[in-house]
Design a protein around this motif. Structure first.
Motif, PDB file in Angstrom:
ATOM      1  N   ASP A   1      22.166 -16.159 -10.834  1.00 36.14           N
ATOM      2  CA  ASP A   1      22.454 -17.459 -11.423  1.00 36.14           C
ATOM      3  C   ASP A   1      21.159 -18.123 -11.887  1.00 36.14           C
ATOM      4  OD1 ASP A   1      23.202 -20.040 -12.054  1.00 36.14           O
ATOM      5  OD2 ASP A   1      24.581 -20.227 -10.376  1.00 36.14           O
ATOM      6  N   PRO A   2      21.032 -18.426 -13.179  1.00 32.83           N
ATOM      7  CA  PRO A   2      19.800 -19.059 -13.666  1.00 32.83           C
ATOM      8  C   PRO A   2      19.534 -20.414 -13.039  1.00 32.83           C
ATOM      9  CG  PRO A   2      21.499 -19.045 -15.368  1.00 32.83           C
ATOM     10  CD  PRO A   2      21.986 -18.159 -14.263  1.00 32.83           C
ATOM     11  N   LEU A   3      20.585 -21.094 -12.548  1.00 32.89           N
ATOM     12  CA  LEU A   3      20.360 -22.375 -11.868  1.00 32.89           C
ATOM     13  C   LEU A   3      19.542 -22.191 -10.600  1.00 32.89           C
ATOM     14  CD1 LEU A   3      23.750 -24.300 -12.177  1.00 32.89           C
ATOM     15  CD2 LEU A   3      21.540 -24.937 -13.158  1.00 32.89           C
ATOM     16  N   ILE A   4      19.760 -21.101  -9.893  1.00 35.22           N
ATOM     17  CA  ILE A   4      18.989 -20.835  -8.675  1.00 35.22           C
ATOM     18  C   ILE A   4      17.530 -20.578  -9.034  1.00 35.22           C
ATOM     19  CG2 ILE A   4      18.803 -19.409  -6.607  1.00 35.22           C
ATOM     20  CD1 ILE A   4      21.369 -21.070  -6.803  1.00 35.22           C
ATOM     21  N   TYR A   5      17.311 -19.785 -10.079  1.00 33.62           N
ATOM     22  CA  TYR A   5      15.943 -19.552 -10.549  1.00 33.62           C
ATOM     23  C   TYR A   5      15.275 -20.873 -10.927  1.00 33.62           C
ATOM     24  CZ  TYR A   5      17.282 -14.609 -11.138  1.00 33.62           C
ATOM     25  OH  TYR A   5      17.711 -13.328 -10.942  1.00 33.62           O
ATOM     26  N   ALA A   6      16.011 -21.704 -11.632  1.00 35.97           N
ATOM     27  CA  ALA A   6      15.445 -22.977 -12.092  1.00 35.97           C
ATOM     28  C   ALA A   6      15.046 -23.857 -10.922  1.00 35.97           C
ATOM     29  CB  ALA A   6      16.452 -23.702 -12.984  1.00 35.97           C
ATOM     30  N   GLU A   7      15.932 -23.957  -9.920  1.00 40.50           N
ATOM     31  CA  GLU A   7      15.648 -24.813  -8.764  1.00 40.50           C
ATOM     32  C   GLU A   7      14.449 -24.287  -7.977  1.00 40.50           C
ATOM     33  OE1 GLU A   7      18.217 -27.654  -7.257  1.00 40.50           O
ATOM     34  OE2 GLU A   7      17.506 -27.766  -9.319  1.00 40.50           O
TER      35      GLU A   7
ATOM     36  N   ARG B   1       9.141 -22.355 -17.098  1.00 40.35           N
ATOM     37  CA  ARG B   1      10.211 -21.372 -16.924  1.00 40.35           C
ATOM     38  C   ARG B   1      11.466 -22.033 -16.358  1.00 40.35           C
ATOM     39  NH1 ARG B   1       8.861 -16.204 -13.311  1.00 40.35           N
ATOM     40  NH2 ARG B   1       9.744 -17.472 -11.646  1.00 40.35           N
ATOM     41  N   SER B   2      11.269 -23.014 -15.476  1.00 39.64           N
ATOM     42  CA  SER B   2      12.409 -23.732 -14.904  1.00 39.64           C
ATOM     43  C   SER B   2      13.198 -24.453 -15.988  1.00 39.64           C
ATOM     44  CB  SER B   2      11.931 -24.730 -13.851  1.00 39.64           C
ATOM     45  OG  SER B   2      12.997 -25.462 -13.309  1.00 39.64           O
ATOM     46  N   VAL B   3      12.486 -25.087 -16.914  1.00 39.91           N
ATOM     47  CA  VAL B   3      13.159 -25.759 -18.031  1.00 39.91           C
ATOM     48  C   VAL B   3      13.985 -24.757 -18.833  1.00 39.91           C
ATOM     49  CG1 VAL B   3      12.784 -27.012 -20.199  1.00 39.91           C
ATOM     50  CG2 VAL B   3      11.431 -27.598 -18.180  1.00 39.91           C
ATOM     51  N   THR B   4      13.424 -23.569 -19.049  1.00 37.18           N
ATOM     52  CA  THR B   4      14.138 -22.522 -19.783  1.00 37.18           C
ATOM     53  C   THR B   4      15.412 -22.109 -19.053  1.00 37.18           C
ATOM     54  OG1 THR B   4      12.105 -21.653 -20.775  1.00 37.18           O
ATOM     55  CG2 THR B   4      13.979 -20.151 -20.633  1.00 37.18           C
ATOM     56  N   PHE B   5      15.322 -21.931 -17.748  1.00 36.95           N
ATOM     57  CA  PHE B   5      16.490 -21.495 -16.983  1.00 36.95           C
ATOM     58  C   PHE B   5      17.583 -22.555 -16.966  1.00 36.95           C
ATOM     59  CE2 PHE B   5      13.680 -18.409 -14.494  1.00 36.95           C
ATOM     60  CZ  PHE B   5      14.167 -17.317 -15.186  1.00 36.95           C
ATOM     61  N   TYR B   6      17.206 -23.832 -16.855  1.00 35.76           N
ATOM     62  CA  TYR B   6      18.226 -24.883 -16.916  1.00 35.76           C
ATOM     63  C   TYR B   6      18.954 -24.845 -18.263  1.00 35.76           C
ATOM     64  CZ  TYR B   6      16.983 -27.297 -12.566  1.00 35.76           C
ATOM     65  OH  TYR B   6      16.786 -27.630 -11.251  1.00 35.76           O
ATOM     66  N   SER B   7      18.203 -24.649 -19.325  1.00 34.20           N
ATOM     67  CA  SER B   7      18.814 -24.564 -20.648  1.00 34.20           C
ATOM     68  C   SER B   7      19.707 -23.341 -20.743  1.00 34.20           C
ATOM     69  CB  SER B   7      17.731 -24.515 -21.730  1.00 34.20           C
ATOM     70  OG  SER B   7      16.933 -25.689 -21.706  1.00 34.20           O
ATOM     71  N   LEU B   8      19.247 -22.226 -20.187  1.00 36.61           N
ATOM     72  CA  LEU B   8      20.022 -20.990 -20.193  1.00 36.61           C
ATOM     73  C   LEU B   8      21.353 -21.174 -19.474  1.00 36.61           C
ATOM     74  CD1 LEU B   8      20.197 -17.910 -20.705  1.00 36.61           C
ATOM     75  CD2 LEU B   8      18.946 -17.589 -18.570  1.00 36.61           C
ATOM     76  N   ALA B   9      21.353 -21.980 -18.418  1.00 29.97           N
ATOM     77  CA  ALA B   9      22.574 -22.216 -17.643  1.00 29.97           C
ATOM     78  C   ALA B   9      23.456 -23.288 -18.262  1.00 29.97           C
ATOM     79  CB  ALA B   9      22.195 -22.610 -16.226  1.00 29.97           C
TER      80      ALA B   9
ATOM     81  N   GLU C   1      22.612 -26.427 -18.534  1.00 30.13           N
ATOM     82  CA  GLU C   1      22.401 -27.653 -17.757  1.00 30.13           C
ATOM     83  C   GLU C   1      21.106 -28.321 -18.209  1.00 30.13           C
ATOM     84  OE1 GLU C   1      24.410 -28.959 -15.702  1.00 30.13           O
ATOM     85  OE2 GLU C   1      25.759 -27.404 -14.963  1.00 30.13           O
ATOM     86  N   ARG C   2      21.022 -28.599 -19.500  1.00 30.84           N
ATOM     87  CA  ARG C   2      19.772 -29.124 -20.040  1.00 30.84           C
ATOM     88  C   ARG C   2      19.367 -30.445 -19.389  1.00 30.84           C
ATOM     89  NH1 ARG C   2      17.181 -27.480 -24.443  1.00 30.84           N
ATOM     90  NH2 ARG C   2      18.990 -26.303 -25.147  1.00 30.84           N
ATOM     91  N   SER C   3      20.346 -31.268 -18.997  1.00 31.86           N
ATOM     92  CA  SER C   3      20.009 -32.557 -18.384  1.00 31.86           C
ATOM     93  C   SER C   3      19.254 -32.382 -17.075  1.00 31.86           C
ATOM     94  CB  SER C   3      21.279 -33.376 -18.148  1.00 31.86           C
ATOM     95  OG  SER C   3      22.139 -32.726 -17.232  1.00 31.86           O
ATOM     96  N   LYS C   4      19.537 -31.269 -16.365  1.00 30.36           N
ATOM     97  CA  LYS C   4      18.854 -31.033 -15.101  1.00 30.36           C
ATOM     98  C   LYS C   4      17.393 -30.642 -15.293  1.00 30.36           C
ATOM     99  CE  LYS C   4      22.958 -29.881 -12.420  1.00 30.36           C
ATOM    100  NZ  LYS C   4      23.638 -28.886 -11.549  1.00 30.36           N
ATOM    101  N   ALA C   5      17.024 -30.326 -16.525  1.00 26.12           N
ATOM    102  CA  ALA C   5      15.618 -30.018 -16.801  1.00 26.12           C
ATOM    103  C   ALA C   5      14.731 -31.237 -16.614  1.00 26.12           C
ATOM    104  CB  ALA C   5      15.470 -29.472 -18.218  1.00 26.12           C
ATOM    105  N   ALA C   6      15.334 -32.404 -16.405  1.00 26.13           N
ATOM    106  CA  ALA C   6      14.538 -33.607 -16.151  1.00 26.13           C
ATOM    107  C   ALA C   6      13.634 -33.423 -14.948  1.00 26.13           C
ATOM    108  CB  ALA C   6      15.458 -34.818 -15.948  1.00 26.13           C
ATOM    109  N   HIS C   7      14.104 -32.702 -13.938  1.00 26.79           N
ATOM    110  CA  HIS C   7      13.296 -32.517 -12.718  1.00 26.79           C
ATOM    111  C   HIS C   7      11.984 -31.787 -13.013  1.00 26.79           C
ATOM    112  CE1 HIS C   7      16.009 -34.049  -9.571  1.00 26.79           C
ATOM    113  NE2 HIS C   7      16.983 -33.653 -10.365  1.00 26.79           N
TER     114      HIS C   7
END
Length: 439
Positions: free
Chosen positions: A193-199, A223-231, A233-239
């Motif tokens: 899951d790319p969300l797990i990678y992103a977190e 890379r985290s920003v990329t994974f959030y976008s991949l999933a 969940e672009r809004s979560k890239a705020a973190h």
């Protein structure tokens, strides 16, 4: 995900075994079909043929973090998990963990573990103690839950959150241990899951920022920003974007920090996540102060005062006073600045956050040096030493403070020395190898 590119960071992550190779395939196919009409039509035709033959393409997919949430009885399971969560939260941690251990069928399952992790993240950064207890609760639930689809995803996420809390609580060794275990789960247990990678990337990058390993931190955050976008969940890239702002601020590039924090702020809705929105606004005001843009910072605090009032926790309120003290000093209100900074220092001491109290003390020291208040400066530096002893900081930081104290008593202190010591202590809080050099 059509705007995701195969970057050097993703290729390097695959080479290190941190990212499954098939994820690169998915990114490449998705990107290619978005650009080339021929490839897009051929791929759609292939999907139709697979479906008519009773199969599924299985090439482009984003696996969910918890497959169980898609089951037909998810709502029933969620309601039961919420009841279990509320029951657990009513008792202290040790009793809670024992209750989980001794249970037969209750307090099990991925849904309950996921709810614990949602609550853990919600408590960051205002209450890391609560975040840690909730992540420990999730860890216990997973320990007694039969491994299956989605188990390793949540186990890796649990370690990411525990590592983040350990970092904040001043235990970088434990943080590294947690992050390494999370990487092991990703590599060996099929976490996709790319969300797990992103977190995980977002949390681990903060440890690198603390250790002033800025290049590694920037790579992980990007890379985290990329994974959030991949999933999706672009809004979560705020973190991670906010963390990039912190990184640039720590590097002394306040203008770049301001720009990155504004981008992050645009992704956050104050109505849906007021705490994160306030965090972004607070950081923006802080970075504006670093750039000498005091009036802009003052305007932000004024606009958000009602929002600050919604969060009565010590973490939020003390840092508001600290920010107000800095702004008052920048705007030339010496009386208000001293009152606010003194209040900030005293409240930090009351909460047991002695290192932060010492940093505020140095801001007061800078004011006393500028105003020629030698007597007040000597009393202040004598009060700082027991604060550092109580914090049990490393020898280099204590040695720096002793040099500072000697310079004060010999009346050869300068504003440059005070500011240099403060910058040093900010960095030395995490990097124990740093040594202080007087100007």
């Amino acid at each position: 995900m059509t705007d995701i590119h195969i970057t050097r960071e993703l290729l390097a992550a695959t080479a290190r075994g941190e990212l499954p190779a098939r994820m690169l395939t998915e990114i490449g196919v998705e990107h290619l079909t978005s650009l080339c009409p021929t490839c897009r039509e051929e791929f759609k035709a292939y999907q139709r043929e697979q479906r008519s033959a009773g199969g599924g393409s299985g090439v482009i997919r984003t696996l969910p973090a918890v497959l169980e949430r898609h089951s037909a009885d998810h709502e029933r399971k969620r309601a039961a998990a919420l009841r279990d969560l509320h029951a657990l939260l009513r008792i202290p941690l040790e009793q809670r963990l024992e209750k989980i251990r001794r249970a037969n069928r209750r307090f099990r399952g991925l849904v309950l573990a996921g709810l614990c992790l949602d609550e853990s993240k919600r408590h960051m950064p205002a209450s890391f103690a609560a975040a840690r207890e909730l992540a420990q609760t999730a860890e216990a639930v997973l320990r007694y839950t039969t491994a299956g689809n989605g188990w390793a995803d949540l186990a890796a996420l649990t370690q990411a959150y525990l590592g983040n809390v350990a970092r904040v609580e001043g235990d970088p060794r434990q943080a590294r241990k947690c992050f390494s275990f999370a990487r092991f789960l990703i590599t060996n247990e099929g976490v996709t899951d790319p969300l797990i990678y992103a977190e995980l990337d977002s949390c681990e990058a903060m440890l690198y920022i603390d250790q002033r390993r800025f290049d590694e931190a920037e790579s992980l955050l990007s890379r985290s920003v990329t994974f959030y976008s991949l999933a999706g969940e672009r809004s979560k890239a705020a973190h991670p974007l906010l963390s990039l702002g912190t990184l640039y601020y720590n590097q002394g590039d306040s203008e770049r920090a301001i720009g990155m924090t504004r981008v992050a702020g645009d992704l956050i809705l104050s109505e849906t996540d007021p705490k994160l929105y306030l965090f972004a606004r607070h950081n923006l005001a802080l970075y504006l102060c670093a750039s000498g843009r005091w009036s802009e910072a003052d305007g932000i605090v004024g606009e958000d005062r009602e929002l600050y009032g919604q969060f009565a926790d010590a973490w939020t309120q003390i840092r508001l006073r600290w920010l107000e003290g800095r702004i008052a000093a920048g705007l030339g209100d010496a009386t208000a600045a001293e009152r606010l900074l003194t209040e900030t220092r005293d409240r930090f001491i009351a909460e047991g956050w002695n290192y932060d109290a010492a940093l505020v003390s140095l801001e007061l020291a800078a004011r006393y040096v500028e105003e020629g208040r030698t007597g007040d400066l000597k009393m202040l530096v004598e009060a700082m030493y027991p604060i550092f002893e109580a914090e049990e900081v490393h020898r280099e930081a204590l040695a720096a403070l002793l040099l500072f104290r000697d310079a004060v008593h010999e009346e050869r202190i300068t504003l440059e020395t005070v500011l240099r010591l403060r910058r040093y202590l900010e960095a030395a809080k995490e990097d124990l190898s740093l040594r202080f050099t007087a100007p």
